[in-house]
Design a protein around this motif. Sequence first.
Motif, PDB file in Angstrom:
ATOM      1  N   ALA A 212      67.367  90.439  65.537  1.00  0.00           N
ATOM      2  CA  ALA A 212      66.545  89.423  64.889  1.00  0.00           C
ATOM      3  C   ALA A 212      67.341  88.642  63.855  1.00  0.00           C
ATOM      4  O   ALA A 212      67.252  87.410  63.770  1.00  0.00           O
ATOM      5  CB  ALA A 212      65.326  90.077  64.240  1.00  0.00           C
ATOM      6  N   VAL A 213      68.137  89.338  63.062  1.00  0.00           N
ATOM      7  CA  VAL A 213      68.924  88.657  62.033  1.00  0.00           C
ATOM      8  C   VAL A 213      69.956  87.732  62.671  1.00  0.00           C
ATOM      9  O   VAL A 213      70.100  86.564  62.277  1.00  0.00           O
ATOM     10  CB  VAL A 213      69.625  89.683  61.119  1.00  0.00           C
ATOM     11  N   LEU A 214      70.672  88.216  63.661  1.00  0.00           N
ATOM     12  CA  LEU A 214      71.760  87.434  64.229  1.00  0.00           C
ATOM     13  C   LEU A 214      71.278  86.244  65.049  1.00  0.00           C
ATOM     14  O   LEU A 214      72.021  85.282  65.236  1.00  0.00           O
ATOM     15  CB  LEU A 214      72.663  88.332  65.083  1.00  0.00           C
ATOM     16  N   MET A 215      70.051  86.281  65.538  1.00  0.00           N
ATOM     17  CA  MET A 215      69.526  85.127  66.256  1.00  0.00           C
ATOM     18  C   MET A 215      68.900  84.094  65.319  1.00  0.00           C
ATOM     19  O   MET A 215      68.403  83.076  65.758  1.00  0.00           O
ATOM     20  CB  MET A 215      68.516  85.563  67.314  1.00  0.00           C
ATOM     21  N   ASP A 216      68.911  84.365  64.038  1.00  0.00           N
ATOM     22  CA  ASP A 216      68.465  83.417  63.024  1.00  0.00           C
ATOM     23  C   ASP A 216      69.695  83.044  62.200  1.00  0.00           C
ATOM     24  O   ASP A 216      70.172  83.829  61.384  1.00  0.00           O
ATOM     25  CB  ASP A 216      67.392  84.062  62.149  1.00  0.00           C
ATOM     26  N   LYS A 217      70.233  81.857  62.421  1.00  0.00           N
ATOM     27  CA  LYS A 217      71.498  81.479  61.788  1.00  0.00           C
ATOM     28  C   LYS A 217      71.399  81.486  60.269  1.00  0.00           C
ATOM     29  O   LYS A 217      72.383  81.799  59.578  1.00  0.00           O
ATOM     30  CB  LYS A 217      71.941  80.106  62.294  1.00  0.00           C
ATOM     31  N   ILE A 218      70.231  81.150  59.725  1.00  0.00           N
ATOM     32  CA  ILE A 218      70.079  81.138  58.273  1.00  0.00           C
ATOM     33  C   ILE A 218      69.984  82.552  57.729  1.00  0.00           C
ATOM     34  O   ILE A 218      70.604  82.893  56.716  1.00  0.00           O
ATOM     35  CB  ILE A 218      68.861  80.285  57.887  1.00  0.00           C
ATOM     36  N   ALA A 219      69.221  83.417  58.387  1.00  0.00           N
ATOM     37  CA  ALA A 219      69.157  84.818  57.964  1.00  0.00           C
ATOM     38  C   ALA A 219      70.535  85.462  58.035  1.00  0.00           C
ATOM     39  O   ALA A 219      70.901  86.268  57.162  1.00  0.00           O
ATOM     40  CB  ALA A 219      68.161  85.588  58.833  1.00  0.00           C
ATOM     41  N   THR A 220      71.304  85.116  59.069  1.00  0.00           N
ATOM     42  CA  THR A 220      72.665  85.635  59.198  1.00  0.00           C
ATOM     43  C   THR A 220      73.502  85.238  57.992  1.00  0.00           C
ATOM     44  O   THR A 220      74.195  86.067  57.394  1.00  0.00           O
ATOM     45  CB  THR A 220      73.315  85.110  60.485  1.00  0.00           C
ATOM     46  N   LYS A 221      73.441  83.969  57.610  1.00  0.00           N
ATOM     47  CA  LYS A 221      74.225  83.502  56.465  1.00  0.00           C
ATOM     48  C   LYS A 221      73.814  84.227  55.181  1.00  0.00           C
ATOM     49  O   LYS A 221      74.671  84.660  54.397  1.00  0.00           O
ATOM     50  CB  LYS A 221      74.036  81.990  56.292  1.00  0.00           C
ATOM     51  N   ARG A 222      72.523  84.337  54.963  1.00  0.00           N
ATOM     52  CA  ARG A 222      72.053  84.949  53.728  1.00  0.00           C
ATOM     53  C   ARG A 222      72.462  86.419  53.628  1.00  0.00           C
ATOM     54  O   ARG A 222      72.804  86.913  52.552  1.00  0.00           O
ATOM     55  CB  ARG A 222      70.537  84.793  53.622  1.00  0.00           C
ATOM     56  N   LEU A 223      72.432  87.125  54.744  1.00  0.00           N
ATOM     57  CA  LEU A 223      72.804  88.534  54.724  1.00  0.00           C
ATOM     58  C   LEU A 223      74.314  88.704  54.581  1.00  0.00           C
ATOM     59  O   LEU A 223      74.789  89.488  53.758  1.00  0.00           O
ATOM     60  CB  LEU A 223      72.307  89.232  55.989  1.00  0.00           C
ATOM     61  N   LEU A 224      75.080  87.958  55.374  1.00  0.00           N
ATOM     62  CA  LEU A 224      76.526  88.159  55.384  1.00  0.00           C
ATOM     63  C   LEU A 224      77.193  87.647  54.114  1.00  0.00           C
ATOM     64  O   LEU A 224      78.287  88.095  53.764  1.00  0.00           O
ATOM     65  CB  LEU A 224      77.137  87.483  56.614  1.00  0.00           C
ATOM     66  N   ALA A 225      76.536  86.706  53.435  1.00  0.00           N
ATOM     67  CA  ALA A 225      77.106  86.214  52.179  1.00  0.00           C
ATOM     68  C   ALA A 225      77.278  87.347  51.179  1.00  0.00           C
ATOM     69  O   ALA A 225      78.201  87.333  50.351  1.00  0.00           O
ATOM     70  CB  ALA A 225      76.224  85.117  51.597  1.00  0.00           C
ATOM     71  N   SER A 226      76.406  88.356  51.254  1.00  0.00           N
ATOM     72  CA  SER A 226      76.478  89.482  50.314  1.00  0.00           C
ATOM     73  C   SER A 226      77.744  90.304  50.509  1.00  0.00           C
ATOM     74  O   SER A 226      78.142  91.051  49.611  1.00  0.00           O
ATOM     75  CB  SER A 226      75.254  90.385  50.482  1.00  0.00           C
ATOM     76  N   ALA A 227      78.375  90.178  51.676  1.00  0.00           N
ATOM     77  CA  ALA A 227      79.594  90.935  51.961  1.00  0.00           C
ATOM     78  C   ALA A 227      80.849  90.115  51.723  1.00  0.00           C
ATOM     79  O   ALA A 227      81.963  90.567  52.016  1.00  0.00           O
ATOM     80  CB  ALA A 227      79.572  91.431  53.410  1.00  0.00           C
ATOM     81  N   GLY A 228      80.684  88.902  51.193  1.00  0.00           N
ATOM     82  CA  GLY A 228      81.841  88.065  50.914  1.00  0.00           C
ATOM     83  C   GLY A 228      82.475  87.452  52.145  1.00  0.00           C
ATOM     84  O   GLY A 228      83.611  86.979  52.090  1.00  0.00           O
ATOM     85  N   ILE A 229      81.754  87.431  53.255  1.00  0.00           N
ATOM     86  CA  ILE A 229      82.271  86.822  54.479  1.00  0.00           C
ATOM     87  C   ILE A 229      82.215  85.300  54.327  1.00  0.00           C
ATOM     88  O   ILE A 229      81.204  84.758  53.892  1.00  0.00           O
ATOM     89  CB  ILE A 229      81.449  87.284  55.684  1.00  0.00           C
ATOM     90  N   PRO A 230      83.292  84.581  54.635  1.00  0.00           N
ATOM     91  CA  PRO A 230      83.306  83.123  54.445  1.00  0.00           C
ATOM     92  C   PRO A 230      82.309  82.419  55.365  1.00  0.00           C
ATOM     93  O   PRO A 230      82.306  82.640  56.574  1.00  0.00           O
ATOM     94  CB  PRO A 230      84.742  82.728  54.780  1.00  0.00           C
ATOM     95  N   LEU A 231      81.454  81.561  54.776  1.00  0.00           N
ATOM     96  CA  LEU A 231      80.394  80.867  55.498  1.00  0.00           C
ATOM     97  C   LEU A 231      80.295  79.439  54.983  1.00  0.00           C
ATOM     98  O   LEU A 231      80.487  79.183  53.791  1.00  0.00           O
ATOM     99  CB  LEU A 231      79.051  81.578  55.291  1.00  0.00           C
ATOM    100  N   LEU A 232      79.947  78.504  55.852  1.00  0.00           N
ATOM    101  CA  LEU A 232      79.730  77.130  55.445  1.00  0.00           C
ATOM    102  C   LEU A 232      78.400  77.001  54.701  1.00  0.00           C
ATOM    103  O   LEU A 232      77.446  77.714  55.018  1.00  0.00           O
ATOM    104  CB  LEU A 232      79.725  76.208  56.657  1.00  0.00           C
ATOM    105  N   PRO A 233      78.310  76.079  53.729  1.00  0.00           N
ATOM    106  CA  PRO A 233      77.007  75.810  53.105  1.00  0.00           C
ATOM    107  C   PRO A 233      76.059  75.190  54.108  1.00  0.00           C
ATOM    108  O   PRO A 233      76.488  74.665  55.155  1.00  0.00           O
ATOM    109  CB  PRO A 233      77.355  74.841  51.974  1.00  0.00           C
ATOM    110  N   PHE A 234      74.761  75.217  53.801  1.00  0.00           N
ATOM    111  CA  PHE A 234      73.781  74.718  54.769  1.00  0.00           C
ATOM    112  C   PHE A 234      72.551  74.204  54.046  1.00  0.00           C
ATOM    113  O   PHE A 234      72.302  74.518  52.874  1.00  0.00           O
ATOM    114  CB  PHE A 234      73.367  75.825  55.740  1.00  0.00           C
ATOM    115  N   VAL A 235      71.765  73.410  54.757  1.00  0.00           N
ATOM    116  CA  VAL A 235      70.437  72.991  54.336  1.00  0.00           C
ATOM    117  C   VAL A 235      69.493  73.229  55.497  1.00  0.00           C
ATOM    118  O   VAL A 235      69.798  72.861  56.642  1.00  0.00           O
ATOM    119  CB  VAL A 235      70.397  71.505  53.923  1.00  0.00           C
TER     120      VAL A 235
END
Length: 402
Positions: free
Chosen positions: A141-164
Amino acid sequence: MADRTRVAVIFGGCSPEHDVSVVSGLQALRALDGERFEGFPVYIAADGEWLAGKELAERATYIPDAATRAKLQRVSVPVTPPGGRPVLRPAGGGLLSRPRDIPFDVALPVLHGGGGEDGRLQGFLDVVGVPYTGMRPMASAVLMDKIATKRLLASAGIPLLPFVELKRPGTGLLLPRAVLAEAVERIGLPCIVKPVHLGSSIGVARITAVEELEAVLPAIFRLDSAAMLEPFVPNLVEYNVSVCALGGRLRTSAIERPKRAEELLDFKQKYLSGGGKGGGGKTPGAAASEGMLSLTRDINPDLPGNLETRIRDAATAAFTLLGGSGAPRIDFLSNGETGEVWLNEANPCPGSLGYFLWEAAEEPILFTQLLTLLVEEAVTLQQAAQLPADPVPSDARLFRRP
């Protein structure tokens, strides 16, 4: 041969990626180890009907017309009793003439997109007690939601593009121009717009003006409840890698660098280029061009500096953070001049199950072996998830037990 494990290969589904799923499912069906497994197809039609029948093993059957459907069995999946064996239950018949149940042991879902890759099917299989391959419901469920993926993985310091995020309006398919202008101002131009919950590059577009965003959003909102804006990466290079913990050891596959004729890899480039016939091997060298339907790609390209290490480290960190299972493919975007790299998205069930990436890994895993490891993991995870017949602790029981 009578004691072979019966594997229900499930594909199709109510998703824009239905057709790609059929291709991947048939590839997996053909690649199963016939000595250990007896695979059979279970097709979920675009209207949601579950169908079984030998005709579904042939690519020429698709999409089944009314005459072909009449030869197939409509099936459902009842709850598996404790200690019992899963079955598919054919519809129709009376009390004395009901068709026989179709027993099996493990489900191999090969569905892409909504309803099959996003945790809903996985949750259903958990509820009815069917062992299944791939990622569990939460990770899916998390990985099929690109925004949920970003919000979760950001906590691990994984590099991610900003988004709106742009949510589909309550009525209609148009958002106010002022809302779009504000979103574009935050991200900048050019930028990329994409559906939040779809894969296969469906609906992805490069935007150079607010008017262009206004023009493309209705098509996205017909298929998805939300869209996302991201900065456009100049000198864009994409990299993909698969991760698994099959056999009890965390490992990564070969790295793929898709070749591109345009600035963006769209759905047709990804799935309709080429045209060779193959589909994964049981012996070395048998993997051929049908993986991702003959996408032109470089496998294990020479990468500058420590880029390979950064890609593999980010992919394994994402997999581990989600308690990963199966063999998801993690996709990255990179600026080819600066060497910057960002995790783009993850695919819980990648097209063709990403078999060509594993066959080219440092320690190669052939498609047949990959499927065997996935089935073995499914059985292990199912056993680990079992609860006692009465899971209510004695001091929490409010009712008399028979």
